[in-house]
Write an enzyme that holds these catalytic residues in place. Sequence first.
Site, PDB file in Angstrom:
ATOM      1  N   SER A 165       0.833  -1.207   0.000  1.00  0.00           N
ATOM      2  CA  SER A 165       0.000   0.000   0.000  1.00  0.00           C
ATOM      3  C   SER A 165       0.871   1.262   0.000  1.00  0.00           C
ATOM      4  O   SER A 165       1.697   1.431  -0.883  1.00  0.00           O
ATOM      5  CB  SER A 165      -0.970  -0.047   1.184  1.00  0.00           C
ATOM      6  OG  SER A 165      -1.969   0.934   1.081  1.00  0.00           O
ATOM      7  N   ASP A 262      -9.308  -4.013  -5.500  1.00  0.00           N
ATOM      8  CA  ASP A 262      -8.611  -2.900  -4.854  1.00  0.00           C
ATOM      9  C   ASP A 262      -8.825  -1.624  -5.665  1.00  0.00           C
ATOM     10  O   ASP A 262      -8.554  -1.608  -6.866  1.00  0.00           O
ATOM     11  CB  ASP A 262      -7.115  -3.231  -4.776  1.00  0.00           C
ATOM     12  CG  ASP A 262      -6.287  -2.125  -4.162  1.00  0.00           C
ATOM     13  OD1 ASP A 262      -6.856  -1.172  -3.588  1.00  0.00           O
ATOM     14  OD2 ASP A 262      -5.049  -2.226  -4.252  1.00  0.00           O
ATOM     15  N   HIS A 292      -7.898  -4.997  -1.069  1.00  0.00           N
ATOM     16  CA  HIS A 292      -6.715  -4.279  -0.617  1.00  0.00           C
ATOM     17  C   HIS A 292      -6.328  -4.794   0.775  1.00  0.00           C
ATOM     18  O   HIS A 292      -7.183  -5.136   1.585  1.00  0.00           O
ATOM     19  CB  HIS A 292      -7.023  -2.782  -0.565  1.00  0.00           C
ATOM     20  CG  HIS A 292      -5.836  -1.929  -0.271  1.00  0.00           C
ATOM     21  ND1 HIS A 292      -4.968  -1.507  -1.255  1.00  0.00           N
ATOM     22  CD2 HIS A 292      -5.364  -1.408   0.893  1.00  0.00           C
ATOM     23  CE1 HIS A 292      -4.028  -0.762  -0.710  1.00  0.00           C
ATOM     24  NE2 HIS A 292      -4.235  -0.694   0.598  1.00  0.00           N
TER      25      HIS A 292
END
Length: 319
Positions: A165, A262, A292
């Site tokens: 991320s 995501d 995600h």
Amino acid sequence: MKPENKLPVLDLISAEMKTVVNTLQPDLPPWPATGAIAEQRQYYTLERRFWNVGAPEMATRAYRVPTKYGQVKTRLFYPQPDSPATLFYLHGGGFILGNLDTHDRIMRLLASYSQCTVIGIDYTLSPEARFPQAIEEIVAACCYFHQQAEDYQINMSRIGFAGDSAGAMLALASALWLRDKQIDCGKVAGVLLWYGLYGLRDSVTRRLLGGVWDGLTQQDLQMYEEAYLSNDADRESPYYCLFNNDLTREVPPCFIAGAEFDPLLDDSCLLYQTLAAHQQPCEFKLYSGMLHAFLHYSRMMKTADEALRDGAQFFTAQL
């Protein structure tokens, strides 16, 4: 985009992802109602404890390293005495959450599967630290360990960066920073990037996906950005919008992992297509049915474990 127009993500994710989403932690307090970052950080750390149980045991050391902003905590994982390389890990959390404990299992598995020393860097979170402080702290830590490699019994002749991320952005940004500023911390053999954001302002996946289940609505993404950046001009910096950097030359080999549901998936797709178009070494893998942040859930999901193994295998293949 009206929420009603988004994809029904929770109906579409895989069975193992649904099991994770439906896993309850009875002792966990409710998400803080005040919105205070300090309380959110505390909750995030508590919530991640469950998912970090059962990680591989190995020699582990904690050190503080100097930077111009003060000392930064690091955690070193030694899977074997003679490591072929050192891999620096940058945790995710939207630049505002996360620490070495929230991502401990991820780092341990990465060390175990790669048999490389993994160093987690506990960079200063935002909004206390503003761009580019986190990158400068990461680079300072790399330089420190490069200079003191013998003292810490690590191999800094070949290194890599890895992150999930926001940590994926920091990983690639740090590698580009070393290249652009000609800083020698050892050869950057590879960069491992799980579901990162790399500078897109809008995209199809950002419109169709994202909700309360992943904390990645357009409003959430704007909040993370405002906490991280120093000013509006930073949005176009080549170390924030990485597509404004030169991705046509001397980019270390990149493993780019995307999650099917995501909102940031298009960032990964664009990064891969850009690098591939300019013959930069890269590999893209899409993990079907995943949300995600799925990398956290290897305690329960085979796909998360597979994604870590894939990244480790990619990195060792570059050595």
